[in-house]
Design a protein around this motif. Structure first.
Motif, PDB file in Angstrom:
ATOM      1  N   VAL B 195       0.874  -1.178   0.000  1.00  0.00           N
ATOM      2  CA  VAL B 195       0.000   0.000   0.000  1.00  0.00           C
ATOM      3  C   VAL B 195       0.903   1.217   0.000  1.00  0.00           C
ATOM      4  O   VAL B 195       1.672   1.422   0.939  1.00  0.00           O
ATOM      5  CB  VAL B 195      -0.927   0.010   1.229  1.00  0.00           C
ATOM      6  N   MET B 215       3.044  -1.920   3.980  1.00  0.00           N
ATOM      7  CA  MET B 215       2.474  -0.578   3.829  1.00  0.00           C
ATOM      8  C   MET B 215       3.588   0.448   3.988  1.00  0.00           C
ATOM      9  O   MET B 215       4.438   0.310   4.872  1.00  0.00           O
ATOM     10  CB  MET B 215       1.410  -0.309   4.902  1.00  0.00           C
ATOM     11  N   TYR B 221      -5.209   2.096   5.004  1.00  0.00           N
ATOM     12  CA  TYR B 221      -5.933   0.976   4.389  1.00  0.00           C
ATOM     13  C   TYR B 221      -7.179   0.799   5.240  1.00  0.00           C
ATOM     14  O   TYR B 221      -7.087   0.594   6.448  1.00  0.00           O
ATOM     15  CB  TYR B 221      -5.047  -0.277   4.439  1.00  0.00           C
ATOM     16  N   SER B 251      -0.741   2.322   9.114  1.00  0.00           N
ATOM     17  CA  SER B 251       0.119   1.143   8.943  1.00  0.00           C
ATOM     18  C   SER B 251       0.420   0.498  10.298  1.00  0.00           C
ATOM     19  O   SER B 251       0.467  -0.728  10.420  1.00  0.00           O
ATOM     20  CB  SER B 251       1.416   1.531   8.226  1.00  0.00           C
TER      21      SER B 251
END
Ligand SMILES: [Zn+2]
Ligand SMILES: [Zn+2]
Lengths: 283, 314, 314, 283
Positions: B195, B215, B221, B251
């Motif tokens: 991500v 991430m 997310y 994260s």
């Protein structure tokens, strides 16, 4: 037989009537207005007709337990993981209270009932989502129960039926709820590899993360008439594109036309249709 | 951009002050080196303080900022060669997802990612990184090619979500995402997802059924946008910052929830401050994971991915 | 219809004559039984003569006539149960191809076929049996389902060809046909194809990569329509009859070319004179072939199909 | 090197110029008009530029043998089945005469050249369709040669390149020519199962039965700029739908947009692009 079951489970039938039917006048105890054909109908006629409008075939919501009675042979249903209930993984504010109030109200522990039973004598696994429970939203427990049901289907080689009705992922469980889409879908990939049939039945409404995972992955996808089925809900789309949506948009008949639904089957014919399908899959 | 400036405001003020002191010192020939040294130390502390204590909502803003590096930027930095491939072979080439084959340290890989634009014009072309079904179907086609030729797959996740619109529904947005979830679970090659900006719901997950999920430090997310959650909870989209606080979308949150396997550090100020460094970190991570998965058989790779998701939530 | 009547004209005249004689005999109380008997014999000979000596162009007309039984008719007659399934899961449900699962003598099968209409209205809905790419993609989806569940596949071929139009090109008519040719070659289940009317070029072949190819006696199968060939060769579409003569498009021609494995007889006058009988012939053929293929392994079934096409032309 | 080869094979280059270029005036020996940018260009400039317009990058047709020289390392090409020539399977009127005249004119036996050679040192199998030979139409021999080339690729595990340019199936071979679509496609299915890469290159024009079989089945599909690519030809479509076709319809750029072509590559970059692709496939 169906009628008898409906009478037995009258509690459910009346729950659905009082929450889903709109009333027109003071006689609301006896008469309701069908939202589709707009006609006055005698409430009891609807209830005795599997919650289907006798005038236009509009399918009112049907409580989850009644769906099981509708499809599974009497006294053969064995529930799986009945005790599993959601936990507040993210310490999300007021989630516990909300859960408890739904548990009280629906006498169910989660938004899906899973189990095994016989359909005209054929062993099947069945999952029924319960839109009365937090809009049938999928959190970790719903995902887990469905995944375990698929595993049960895989181990026993029983065909799988999932009846969806859901507003999507359960936001109170955040990313964990999103991941249930992957978890259930990957379990279906194992089922597929083992050539065990999975019939997905879409009922009103099926949207969001459920549409974008197991609901759209059936070997055969059946929809009840006029059910709302989509990824994004119509209101969200309308807000995004700032224009009116076409008539019938995101309804079962639209999805059939667009190629995403195999057949539209009325509630009355559902059990027999499933039976015919399983017969054609060597069951 | 705005929010970026907001976050950086105290930093910029202090930087300006230091500049002034330096100028003053030079022009007036006064020795301010002690003061400047103190201020510079203060600046470093301030930067660290701000960027190590970003609120979730600040991270949301940072993850969405226009100058944040995109999939294309990282591809350019980590691949010695890359060929972009187009189209789903069914309906369209959706430009909000890009994909292709490339070489990383001589290893052939398939790379697929959401692609946002940095200008309005580019964002219109890229549909602001919000794919239609054909985007996911292109991604799936490229993943199946990767599977066929035994190429590891790297996906970059950076989308506000799958597009909401009539055409998207007509062509089966739900089906397209679902299909990817199913098909990605049986890929015989390792899938490493990173991500890099916004990981928006099902539209992100459709590229994220992976063996390892990383991430970038300041990326997010989540199952719904903070704006979406706030308007559902409080009928008020302006309380997004409060929503972000309770969502567990950073994260760090996802790492603690055991959903993310690795947080890739960003320089102070965010990835855009040093794309080269972030790319180097990504590259090292990817290569080390690809090397690990080389030791596994196809079945083991599938099982590894399966187990990752099987245990989530229970 | 017109052409049908044209073919049948001498037959109808003779039939009328016999009727007149019968009437006359009854009304006038004259014994004409000898004459009637002779005429009846003559009638049988005439029918046989006409229908065993149809010109290729007459067969073309017959194969296209509105009253010729369609895929739906045969499904109804040969299946004890059938459920039509819809959609390509990508873009549309193309009604010019129908498909589904059914039982033939208790054996589960997947049946897919081009569907023409018998009325103008129905033909508009069915696009005159000319599929768009989504039709072929629906067919492929159903074939893959059949493959998954080990169900033999029966395809009925009856199309003027794949549709020519902007949408069809936009959505990859060529790709859709090509994909079917490729994917059908690796199906692990037997595929039995039967040309029941018009087998028009690539649009027909896209359902016809089979283990056994049968044709109804008066059906045709060709790379181009006689009208098309005649306008290319002689810049004159009206010479279609001459074109048909040189094209080798009848079941007999294809049988002699070793492309067709079986000609299924039609009653004098064509399949529409006795759908029951033709369906019975089809059913017997299909069951006997399915029974044969039961003895083969998946690999042998694939190899059998491969070899059928590998040798064509060399 | 390319230039040198073009000079060596000047015969082909001039064939293509005289048949494909439209002339504007009496100077047609030296000057031509580019059909795309409409500018006058010096014929020699085009020829020395791989038959590409130096002003607008329009790709004129390129003779089949020149394409081999363009892509295959010098002196490494070994032709397969060079002698195979069409036969008049259906006794089709005037087909023999037609075949002979094309054989005379092109000095080739069929509408495809197949063989093996090295591409920057990598062993490959290459098939080049020859649109100068009966419009590159596919009959039994074209189908057979391509099928054998695929088999060669399969046996030796060499990546496969097919450069298409064709009007479709060869009508003079009737149903037998139609069946070549299945024959070549099923051979590609074997190649695919063995994970040997197949790169399909589409050049102007690629239509009909070739588009509807091997041309659309590449792992990677490359098109030359502005090539006409379609199933039905534009004239047939226009006659059917009785309306004008949109600008750019059925051109490479349109197919890229619609999702059916992976990349558009100019002739000048073709060899290097193929090389990079093969490198990324572990060759
Ligand atoms: Zn009603
Ligand atoms: Zn030009």
């Amino acid at each position: 037989m169906i009628k008898k079951l409906l009478n037995k489970n009258k509690e459910y039938a009346s729950v659905s009537v009082s929450t889903n039917f709109s009333s027109k006048n003071l006689d609301e105890k006896f008469w309701i207005v069908c939202p589709d054909c707009n006609k006055d109908i005698f409430k009891k006629d609807v209830e005795e007709n599997l919650n289907v409008c006798p005038k236009c075939n509009y399918h009112f919501k049907m409580p989850a337990r009644e769906r099981i009675s509708l499809l599974i042979d009497e006294a053969t249903f064995v529930e799986l993981d009945a005790k599993l209930s959601a936990r507040n993984i993210l310490d999300f504010p007021q989630y516990d209270e909300k859960l408890n109030s739904y548990i009280d109200k629906t006498k169910e522990n989660e938004a899906v009932i899973t189990g095994t039973g016989k359909l005209n004598g054929i062993d099947v696994v069945i999952c029924v989502m319960n839109s009365d429970f937090m809009m049938g939203s999928m959190g970790a427990t719903v995902g887990e129960k469905i995944t375990r049901a698929i595993e049960y289907s895989l181990e026993n080689k029983f065909p799988l039926i999932i009846i969806s009705s859901s507003g999507g992922a359960r936001m109170q469980e955040g990313i964990v709820s999103l991941m249930q889409m992957a978890k259930t879908s990957q379990e279906l990939s194992r089922l597929a590899k083992n050539s065990i049939p999975y019939i997905s039945i879409l009922t009103d409404p099926t949207t969001g993360g459920v549409t974008a995972s197991f609901a759209m992955l059936g070997d055969i996808i059946i929809a009840e008439p006029k059910a709302l089925i989509g990824f994004a809900g119509p209101r969200v789309i309308q807000q995004t594109i700032k224009q009116n949506l076409p008539e019938g948009f995101q309804r079962s008949e639209f999805l059939l036309e667009q190629g995403f639904v195999d057949i539209i089957v009325s509630r009355q014919d559902m059990k027999n249709t499933l039976y015919r399908i399983f017969k054609m899959h060597n069951y | 951009m705005n929010t970026n400036l907001q976050i950086d405001k105290p930093i910029l003020e202090l930087e300006n002050k230091i500049e002034e002191f330096k100028k003053l010192s030079k022009e007036s020939n006064i020795d301010l080196s002690a003061e400047i040294k103190i201020l510079s130390m203060k600046l470093e502390n301030l930067k660290t303080d701000i960027y190590e204590n970003l609120t979730p909502w600040q991270k949301v803003s940072l993850s969405r900022s226009n100058d944040r590096p995109t999939t294309q930027d990282y591809i350019e930095h980590i691949c010695s060669d890359f060929i972009e491939l187009h189209g789903d072979r069914l309906f369209k080439d959706d430009k909000s997802i890009i994909g292709g084959i490339g070489l990383i340290d001589g290893i052939p890989v398939t790379i697929i990612g959401h692609q946002k634009g940095k200008t309005v014009k580019e964002n219109i072309k890229r549909n602001f990184g919000m794919p239609h079904p054909e985007g996911y179907r292109k991604a799936l086609r490229l993943m199946k090619e990767a599977d066929k030729f035994d190429r590891p797959i790297i996906t970059f996740i950076d989308t506000p979500g799958a597009y909401c619109g009539i055409g998207a529904e007509e062509r089966g947005q739900g089906e397209a995402i679902a299909r990817n979830l199913l098909e990605m679970s049986s890929l015989k090659v390792p899938v490493i997802s990173i991500v890099i900006g916004e990981g928006g719901s099902g539209g992100a997950l459709a590229l994220g059924v992976c063996n390892k999920l990383a991430m970038l430090e300041h990326s997010i997310y989540s199952v719904i946008s903070p704006e979406g959650l706030s308007s559902i909870l409080w009928k008020d989209a302006s309380k997004s910052s409060e929503a972000a606080n309770i969502m567990k979308l950073t994260s760090k949150d996802l790492y603690e929830l055991n959903i993310v396997d690795k947080i890739i550090k960003e320089p102070l100020g965010g990835a855009q401050k040093d794309i080269g460094l972030v790319s180097k970190n990504i590259k090292e991570y990817v290569i080390s994971e690809i090397t690990n998965y080389k030791k596994l058989s196809n079945d083991e790779i599938i099982l590894d991915r399966y187990e990752k998701f099987r245990k989530i939530g229970y």
